[in-house]
Motif scaffolding. Structure first.
Motif, short mmCIF file in Angstrom:
data_model
loop_
_atom_site.label_atom_id
_atom_site.label_comp_id
_atom_site.label_asym_id
_atom_site.label_seq_id
_atom_site.Cartn_x
_atom_site.Cartn_y
_atom_site.Cartn_z
N ARG A 142 22.13 27.34 -4.27
CA ARG A 142 21.21 28.42 -4.59
C ARG A 142 21.82 29.40 -5.58
O ARG A 142 22.96 29.85 -5.40
CB ARG A 142 20.87 29.22 -3.31
CG ARG A 142 20.37 28.38 -2.15
CD ARG A 142 18.91 27.97 -2.36
NE ARG A 142 18.44 27.18 -1.24
CZ ARG A 142 18.46 25.85 -1.19
NH1 ARG A 142 18.94 25.16 -2.22
NH2 ARG A 142 18.00 25.20 -0.15
N ALA A 176 15.93 27.26 -13.18
CA ALA A 176 15.15 26.51 -12.21
C ALA A 176 14.65 25.20 -12.81
O ALA A 176 14.70 24.14 -12.16
CB ALA A 176 13.97 27.34 -11.71
N GLY A 180 17.17 21.75 -11.14
CA GLY A 180 16.60 21.12 -9.95
C GLY A 180 17.10 19.70 -9.76
O GLY A 180 17.25 19.22 -8.62
N THR A 185 18.53 25.38 -6.74
CA THR A 185 17.37 26.21 -6.99
C THR A 185 17.83 27.53 -7.60
O THR A 185 18.96 27.96 -7.42
CB THR A 185 16.59 26.51 -5.70
OG1 THR A 185 17.36 27.37 -4.85
CG2 THR A 185 16.24 25.23 -4.95
N SER A 237 11.68 27.43 -6.12
CA SER A 237 12.56 27.66 -7.26
C SER A 237 11.73 28.20 -8.43
O SER A 237 10.54 27.92 -8.55
CB SER A 237 13.25 26.36 -7.67
OG SER A 237 14.35 26.62 -8.54
#
Length: 291
Positions: A142, A176, A180, A185, A237
């Motif tokens: 993240r 994002a 991915g 994200t 995301s």
């Protein structure tokens, strides 16, 4: 609560304000936290709070604006906790001036801490996660960036800050879209809370009430960070969340509005009437803060 049990989190600017609230909330949720702040005693104090509550944390005062130094911050997290799952880019500064009075140094300082700081740490973290993904690891990483209402709609006296925060919003969209594929994200938030920066400008508005709900408490923002940092948020995301008190919303970004297609080149003399029509059909922009 163990929503982030054993997830390793780096939080910048975590010696006070929002960053401190995030660090405490992540630790309470079971995360191992690298508390980064240029003020080492402040970072160490937050680490002390986390450890006193039974959590795991380490202090760091690395410079997020230097690429090599940012790499050392990531390296410390990996060496201390053995992995990295979440990067929270929170650190920021203000150098407020009306644009006509804004100097180059004030512009550069804000861009360096906000935009470059967001880039430097994320670059090193992403390279680590990409190598994991290429090696067959199922990555659930993240990036959580920090924009601002000033970046979404502008703010009088904050052209440098607004430009940097708007850039962070755009950076988040690109991260994002690109990352991915590696299991990473990227989301951002625009928080409204009482911090060292906001208290200078909105001291009366944001002061802590004597009783009842503390609307501008940084702790109100922290639960969203914990959820975004958890594995539960894998499907989310490229979003920008606004948080204020008990309010949570998703910002509606720039998108193509009404249009006219002549099928050929416009003449300058034609455009006044056409623009007037388009403006009449377009959704009005939110007003710039302070206007």
């Amino acid at each position: 609560m163990s929503l982030c049990k054993d997830r390793v989190v780096i939080i910048t600017g975590a010696g006070g304000g929002l960053g401190r609230a995030y660090a405490l909330a992540f630790a309470e949720a079971g995360a191992k936290v690298l508390v980064n702040d240029i003020n080492l005693p402040a970072a160490e104090a937050v680490v002390g709070e986390i450890r006193a509550a039974g959590g795991q944390a380490q202090a760091n005062n690395g410079d997020i604006t230097g690429y090599a130094a940012a790499g050392e911050i990531v390296r410390q997290a990996l060496e201390t906790f053995g992995d990295l799952h979440v990067l929270v880019n929170n650190a920021g500064i203000c150098r407020d001036r009306m644009f006509a009075s804004l100097g180059e140094a004030d512009w550069d300082a804000v861009m360096e801490v906000h935009l470059k700081g967001h880039f430097c740490l994320a670059s090193h973290a992403v390279k680590y996660w990409r190598e994991q993904a290429k090696g067959g690891v199922a990555v659930q990483a993240r990036i959580i960036n920090t924009s601002s209402g000033a970046g979404l709609q502008g703010s009088i006296g904050q052209s440098n800050y607004a430009a940097a925060k708007g850039g962070i919003a755009a950076l988040t969209l690109v991260q994002a879209a690109e990352l991915g594929r590696y299991g990473i994200t990227a989301n951002a938030l625009a928080p409204a809370a009482r911090t060292g920066m906001t208290e200078q400008v909105f001291a009366e508005t944001m002061k802590k009430p004597e009783d009842g709900f503390d609307y501008f408490a940084p702790e109100n923002v922290a639960p969203l960070l914990v959820w975004l940092g958890s594995q539960e948020s894998q499907a989310v995301s490229g979003r920008l969340f606004e948080v204020e008190g008990g309010k949570l919303s998703i910002a509606d970004g720039w998108r193509r509005g009404p249009e006219r297609d002549k099928g050929g080149r416009w003449q300058a003399e034609e455009l006044g009437a056409v623009v007037e029509q388009l403006l009449g059909e377009a959704v009005p922009a939110q007003k710039v803060y302070g206007s």
